[in-house]
Write an enzyme that holds these catalytic residues in place. Sequence first.
Site, PDB file in Angstrom:
ATOM      1  N   TRP A 280      -4.278  -1.777  -0.759  1.00 54.15           N
ATOM      2  CA  TRP A 280      -4.332  -2.850  -1.514  1.00 54.15           C
ATOM      3  C   TRP A 280      -4.544  -4.097  -0.858  1.00 54.15           C
ATOM      4  CZ3 TRP A 280      -2.024  -8.120  -1.436  1.00 54.15           C
ATOM      5  CH2 TRP A 280      -2.078  -8.555  -2.632  1.00 54.15           C
TER       6      TRP A 280
ATOM      7  N   HIS B 110       5.962 -34.694 -21.421  1.00 53.20           N
ATOM      8  CA  HIS B 110       5.441 -35.291 -20.199  1.00 53.20           C
ATOM      9  C   HIS B 110       4.178 -34.811 -19.435  1.00 53.20           C
ATOM     10  CE1 HIS B 110       9.748 -36.859 -19.663  1.00 53.20           C
ATOM     11  NE2 HIS B 110      10.175 -36.254 -20.121  1.00 53.20           N
TER      12      HIS B 110
ATOM     13  N   ARG C 228       1.558   1.738  -6.255  1.00 56.58           N
ATOM     14  CA  ARG C 228       1.632   0.057  -5.115  1.00 56.58           C
ATOM     15  C   ARG C 228       0.863   0.036  -4.688  1.00 56.58           C
ATOM     16  NH1 ARG C 228       6.289   0.703  -2.394  1.00 56.58           N
ATOM     17  NH2 ARG C 228       5.563   0.132  -0.166  1.00 56.58           N
TER      18      ARG C 228
ATOM     19  N   GLU D 197       0.403 -12.037 -15.613  1.00 54.84           N
ATOM     20  CA  GLU D 197      -0.397 -11.109 -14.713  1.00 54.84           C
ATOM     21  C   GLU D 197      -0.654  -9.993 -15.539  1.00 54.84           C
ATOM     22  OE1 GLU D 197       3.308  -9.821 -13.046  1.00 54.84           O
ATOM     23  OE2 GLU D 197       4.708  -9.621 -14.835  1.00 54.84           O
TER      24      GLU D 197
ATOM     25  N   LYS E 287       4.286 -13.063 -17.445  1.00 56.87           N
ATOM     26  CA  LYS E 287       4.030 -11.380 -18.022  1.00 56.87           C
ATOM     27  C   LYS E 287       2.858 -11.479 -18.295  1.00 56.87           C
ATOM     28  CE  LYS E 287       6.109  -8.689 -16.121  1.00 56.87           C
ATOM     29  NZ  LYS E 287       7.949  -9.643 -15.496  1.00 56.87           N
TER      30      LYS E 287
ATOM     31  N   CYS F 163       1.266  -1.206  -0.011  1.00 58.13           N
ATOM     32  CA  CYS F 163      -0.187   0.110  -0.007  1.00 58.13           C
ATOM     33  C   CYS F 163       1.166   1.041   0.324  1.00 58.13           C
ATOM     34  CB  CYS F 163      -0.761   0.034   1.424  1.00 58.13           C
ATOM     35  SG  CYS F 163      -1.596  -1.115   1.343  1.00 58.13           S
TER      36      CYS F 163
ATOM     37  N   GLU G 104       9.181 -16.472 -17.607  1.00 56.08           N
ATOM     38  CA  GLU G 104       9.268 -15.185 -17.228  1.00 56.08           C
ATOM     39  C   GLU G 104       8.363 -14.823 -18.305  1.00 56.08           C
ATOM     40  OE1 GLU G 104       9.393 -13.388 -15.147  1.00 56.08           O
ATOM     41  OE2 GLU G 104       9.592 -10.740 -15.939  1.00 56.08           O
TER      42      GLU G 104
ATOM     43  N   ASN H   5       0.562   0.372   6.414  1.00 56.69           N
ATOM     44  CA  ASN H   5       1.028  -0.333   5.672  1.00 56.69           C
ATOM     45  C   ASN H   5       1.409  -1.650   6.496  1.00 56.69           C
ATOM     46  OD1 ASN H   5       0.696   0.666   4.277  1.00 56.69           O
ATOM     47  ND2 ASN H   5       2.612   1.412   3.105  1.00 56.69           N
ATOM     48  N   GLY H   6       1.429  -2.803   6.091  1.00 55.44           N
ATOM     49  CA  GLY H   6       1.870  -3.967   7.158  1.00 55.44           C
ATOM     50  C   GLY H   6       0.484  -4.947   7.375  1.00 55.44           C
TER      51      GLY H   6
ATOM     52  N   LYS I 122       2.555  -3.909  -6.358  1.00 56.54           N
ATOM     53  CA  LYS I 122       4.244  -3.060  -7.062  1.00 56.54           C
ATOM     54  C   LYS I 122       4.930  -4.531  -5.931  1.00 56.54           C
ATOM     55  CE  LYS I 122       7.076  -2.641  -9.582  1.00 56.54           C
ATOM     56  NZ  LYS I 122       7.877  -3.315 -10.478  1.00 56.54           N
TER      57      LYS I 122
HETATM   58  O1  M6R Z   1      10.565  -7.058  -5.622  1.00 56.66           O
HETATM   59  P1  M6R Z   1      10.987  -7.782  -6.013  1.00 56.66           P
HETATM   60  O2  M6R Z   1      11.623  -7.994  -7.509  1.00 56.66           O
HETATM   61  O3  M6R Z   1      11.436  -8.986  -4.472  1.00 56.66           O
HETATM   62  O4  M6R Z   1       9.043  -8.828  -6.118  1.00 56.66           O
HETATM   63  C1  M6R Z   1       9.096  -9.711  -6.510  1.00 56.66           C
HETATM   64  C2  M6R Z   1       7.693 -10.002  -6.913  1.00 56.66           C
HETATM   65  O5  M6R Z   1       6.980  -9.789  -6.293  1.00 56.66           O
HETATM   66  C3  M6R Z   1       7.883  -9.869  -8.784  1.00 56.66           C
HETATM   67  O6  M6R Z   1       8.124  -9.303  -9.372  1.00 56.66           O
HETATM   68  C4  M6R Z   1       6.043  -9.659  -9.695  1.00 56.66           C
HETATM   69  O7  M6R Z   1       6.310 -11.015  -9.527  1.00 56.66           O
HETATM   70  C5  M6R Z   1       5.824  -8.621 -10.449  1.00 56.66           C
HETATM   71  N1  M6R Z   1       4.529  -8.422 -10.187  1.00 56.66           N
HETATM   72  C6  M6R Z   1       6.467  -9.637 -11.264  1.00 56.66           C
HETATM   73  O8  M6R Z   1       6.080  -8.836 -13.053  1.00 56.66           O
END
Ligand code: M6R
Length: 609
Positions: free
Chosen positions: A75, A505, A27, A489, A486, A2, A482, A101-102, A604
């Site tokens: 969030w 498999h 965030r 998400e 991408k 957040c 990756e 936050n937290g 984020k």
């Molecule tokens: O800030 P970080 O690199 O530790 O974050 C790790 C993951 O949360 C981050 O890479 C997440 O998978 C992203 N949404 C990927 O695009």
Amino acid sequence: MCGIIAYIGSRTAEPLLLEGLKRLEYRGYDSAGVAILDGDSLQVARAVGRIIELEDRLGEIGGMGGTLGIGHTRWATHGGVTEANCHPHRDDANGIAVVHNGIIENYAALRTYLVGKGHAFSSETDTEVLAMLIGELYEGDLEESVKAALREVTGAYAIAVICAREPDTLVVARKGSPLMVGVGNGEYVVGSDASAIIAHTTQAFPLDDYNVVRITREGFRTSTIDDAPVTPQVMQLEFDLEQIELGAFSHFMLKEIFEQPKVLRTTLRGRIDHNEGRVVLGGLTSFAKELVKARRFILTAQGTALHAAMIGEYLLEDLAKISAEVEYGSEFRYRNPIIEDRTVVVGVSQSGETADTLCALIEAKDRGAMSLGVVNVVGSTMARETDAGVYLRVGPEIGVASTKAFTGQVTVLTMLALYMARRRFMSPDVCARCLKQLDAIPDKIERVLESDGHVREVTERYVGRDNWLFLGRGYNYPTALEGALKLKEISYIHAEGMPAAEMKHGPIALIDEGMPVVFIANQGRQYNKVLSNIAETRSRGGHVIAVATEGDTEITKVAQEVLYIPECEEYLSPLLAVVPLQLMAFHAAVLRGHDVDKPRNLAKSVTVE
Ligand code: M6R
């Protein structure tokens, strides 16, 4: 996860808080709110949705006066996305408002206690419990009641608190969730990250765990929750506004994809000594001797950073001949891991705040490992908690989908592997050759970016399909993972990534007529094997989109679509192969009409376990 902003000074707080919230919106974007003190009158506005909704709400009520306020963009963790659950939360008896936050882990027990004391709750959140607890303990001094409340709390928090009975005081505190105080001229701007502060001041200090700061217009005082004085180190923030603004781009993700050549040059700058054929990593200097003796590396991360770490594993084994493995931080921490003598644990993270990764690092440290951070955000918790580290230097990443941080992480891990190799056995000549190839990568990414129009056309042909596969081998198995992450998400298309060989498999059963199957099929040791997997896919009706090496004409005979990348050493190929996959995910999301920079359900930085 957040965003928090707070202001105390002589300017009207409302526009300043809104502007800060917009910068922090990446965030968390479920809902937002502000609380502003105009004299001793506490005004609160909250709204579900984006900051624009909050702005409209403020417009409807004619705006707010006052030069002290707090704001939050949420969030959701505890409680659904409703206005009642929006921050700020209040204790109306004392005119106290809190943004947080937290997660307060013992909130249920505290809530029962407070209900027994006659408090009535209007939300399902842990934060309202904290607001009420501060109110319950309030005896005329906000700082003291915040400290008393935090002594009762378990969990993580970054908070900003104001109280109508103390209209000149802002109290902020932190444990496990980032917060920094920007020091301006007769004013202070507090933010959960520097992007909320940078428009107003470049002087700031991050709070350490258990620090509480009492801020008035005249100055600030920092102490621990147990009243021990603390002298914070005010530092210069090393980035400017331009880096967190869109400029000519439509989306931060696109801007960050296109920024990669430039920022990777910065990642490499000053770290390559071509004459001596060696890598210079200042952040590792004091641990160089221990590092050379290392027997095993464990790389820990989550999400995109985990995929970069997987490439790091290959690099360390292949180039430096050191045993290496990759662990999800979330799994590693709770598995009772065995840490042998001379183990180095590397946390890979853009934010440096990801709770799963951070907890794994701390667990490994407690078990005797040496810890390194491969982190982007300067001064982040991971950067401070590790014994040594290397910054990515890719600048602030605002798009929720990580792109330039991935290539930054892989670049740093390549340098780390070469650093280790050179100190262990690699000759200066061989190392110099590798470094020359690494140094050429930004220019080659520039060439890949020139094919953006073609990537868009290809994506357009398949964007209607709801299931995709991403396949690769060796160094490009993580690239396939990756590419799939991408796509899913930000476009919400179901995509799976896996080793190309694994397809037969089981997952091959998914392939039907026209299913898009993306192969990373660059030239390398396993090229012919990838061609076999392509043939297997084609014979089941799959449509093959191949990422291949420029000049490869064979591939056009077997793949329906080809996205070319320049020729390079196999160990560097993920740095090029990932770029068309990033672009493809971006275009798919735009074509499907999604909010690329703020994908649904995602934040984020994931600062809770
Ligand atoms: O800030 P970080 O690199 O530790 O974050 C790790 C993951 O949360 C981050 O890479 C997440 O998978 C992203 N949404 C990927 O695009």
